[in-house]
Write an enzyme that holds these catalytic residues in place. Structure first.
Site, PDB file in Angstrom:
ATOM      1  N   GLU A  48      70.954 -56.716  55.234  1.00 16.71           N
ATOM      2  CA  GLU A  48      72.253 -56.895  54.548  1.00 16.71           C
ATOM      3  C   GLU A  48      73.089 -57.915  55.351  1.00 16.71           C
ATOM      4  O   GLU A  48      73.004 -57.942  56.578  1.00 16.71           O
ATOM      5  CB  GLU A  48      72.960 -55.530  54.569  1.00 16.71           C
ATOM      6  CG  GLU A  48      74.370 -55.504  54.057  1.00 16.71           C
ATOM      7  CD  GLU A  48      75.056 -54.135  54.327  1.00 16.71           C
ATOM      8  OE1 GLU A  48      74.787 -53.503  55.369  1.00 16.71           O
ATOM      9  OE2 GLU A  48      75.873 -53.730  53.482  1.00 16.71           O
ATOM     10  N   LYS A 128      75.551 -54.608  45.674  1.00 14.22           N
ATOM     11  CA  LYS A 128      75.692 -53.247  46.231  1.00 14.22           C
ATOM     12  C   LYS A 128      76.682 -52.417  45.407  1.00 14.22           C
ATOM     13  O   LYS A 128      77.828 -52.828  45.203  1.00 14.22           O
ATOM     14  CB  LYS A 128      76.165 -53.368  47.676  1.00 14.22           C
ATOM     15  CG  LYS A 128      76.242 -52.057  48.446  1.00 14.22           C
ATOM     16  CD  LYS A 128      76.625 -52.372  49.898  1.00 14.22           C
ATOM     17  CE  LYS A 128      76.701 -51.159  50.792  1.00 14.22           C
ATOM     18  NZ  LYS A 128      77.008 -51.531  52.187  1.00 14.22           N
ATOM     19  N   CYS A 194      71.942 -50.996  51.997  1.00 12.69           N
ATOM     20  CA  CYS A 194      72.479 -50.078  53.006  1.00 12.69           C
ATOM     21  C   CYS A 194      72.930 -48.728  52.453  1.00 12.69           C
ATOM     22  O   CYS A 194      72.120 -47.878  52.161  1.00 12.69           O
ATOM     23  CB  CYS A 194      73.590 -50.760  53.792  1.00 12.69           C
ATOM     24  SG  CYS A 194      73.902 -49.849  55.321  1.00 12.69           S
TER      25      CYS A 194
END
Ligand code: CDT
Length: 346
Positions: A48, A128, A194
């Site tokens: 990320e 995300k 993540c």
């Protein structure tokens, strides 16, 4: 039919600092790509926000903020990122890489893309969905902040699985008359970033698209009591051990429950001289086992050869969704966001 095998690598990166220069960072990433290539990797996953420090831990003046974002929707041609994609193309290795995206409308997203080396283009993009932390910094001046809600919008592209072309020889294609081609086409992939890995919902949506490999880059603080909670007082060492445990727990558990491989790549080590990030990059199997994992917290390749056929057992037996899922009982999953406890007793 030829075996559907895939040589895959996680490119764990050591820290990238506020002071790091982009050419240095790109050169490290290219070295990682070359190491993966020497092992025969066909696909390499980077972390990320791979090109910069994990800047959401800082309160960044608005006039500087843009230096942490990539401005082009076309990373392979943008000056600041092109060398990595050129190398991937040269080596014939697909890459997936995370970055902060400044979209055309000015909104920020925490994004990753999948670049097909043979096609020479980005074939999938993910933004995300689960943004952890707070919008405002903690009052505690020593706290580790995570200001993703300040800098990014929640992802709006869903959890869209895609097929990665040109990786598996003899993959069944559309319209060639083969029936019941489940698990026989080009590999089915999904990306998450993540914090997403801690939420079963994204995994399940990928699972429902027959995902075979989930790719997840991350930056996870090793010691951040203001973020993680203080119920149990822990030393930084204990906290980091716990954070690695939780990371592996979700990668292994969700891979098992969705009968897929997963690859996770950390940005690790002491970033900006002060903020410790966990390592633990790993590759897990559809039965939930760790197949390969990082040894340290620096730049490191984690490599495994996957047999995608290994996904079939779970998908056809214990987790045969078609036979065993009971969606009439799952309503609250999409109709309710927070917790509603049963009424208190008299
Ligand atoms: N980058 C990122 O999403 N990190 C988060 C920290 C969570 S703090 C509550 C993670 O889930 O690893």
């Amino acid at each position: 039919m030829a075996p559907r095998t895939l040589k895959i690598a996680a490119a764990q990166m050591g820290p990238v600092h506020l002071t790091s220069k982009r050419p240095e960072t790109l050169s490290r990433m290219i070295t990682l790509l070359q190491s993966a290539s020497s092992l025969g990797a066909q696909l390499v996953l980077f972390p990320e926000t791979a090109f910069t420090t994990f800047f959401p831990r800082h309160l960044i003046p608005s006039q500087e903020l843009d230096t942490y974002f990539e401005h082009s929707d076309n990373l392979p041609d943008a000056e600041n990122t092109k060398p990595l994609f050129d190398e991937a193309k040269k080596l014939g290795i697909d890459i997936s890489v995370g970055f902060a995206e400044r979209a055309e409308d000015g909104k920020g997203y925490n994004t990753s893309v999948y670049f097909s080396a043979k096609k020479g283009e980005v074939i999938a993009k993910y933004r995300k969905v689960h943004l952890p932390g707070t919008k405002e910094p903690f009052e505690n001046p020593d706290a580790v902040n995570q200001l993703e809600k300040r800098y990014f919008e929640p992802g709006n592209l869903g959890f869209q699985a895609f097929r990665a072309p040109d990786l598996v020889e003899g993959a069944v294609k559309k319209g060639n008359g083969v029936e019941a081609a489940l698990g026989k086409g080009d590999p089915v992939m999904g990306m998450m970033i993540c914090n997403d890995r801690r939420w079963v919902e994204g995994w399940r949506i990928y699972g429902m698209q027959g995902v075979e490999v989930v790719l997840c880059g991350y930056n996870t603080a090793g010691f951040a009591p203001d973020l993680w909670g203080t119920r149990k007082v822990m030393t930084p060492e204990e906290a980091e051990k716990d954070a690695v445990f939780h990371h592996k727990l979700v990668m292994q558990g969700n891979s098992y429950m969705n009968s897929c491989f997963s690859v996770s790549a950390a940005k690790a080590g002491l970033e900006d001289g002060k903020y410790d990030l966990i390592g633990g990059s790993c590759i897990t199997s559809p039965e939930g086992h760790v197949l390969a994992e990082a040894k340290g917290k620096g730049d490191e390749i984690v490599f495994a050869e996957l047999d995608l056929e290994d996904c079939r057992q779970g998908k056809e037996k214990t987790f045969d969704f078609d036979r065993h899922r009971r969606i009439d009982q799952y309503g609250p999953i999409t109709q309710q966001t927070g917790v509603v406890e049963p009424d208190l007793l008299e």
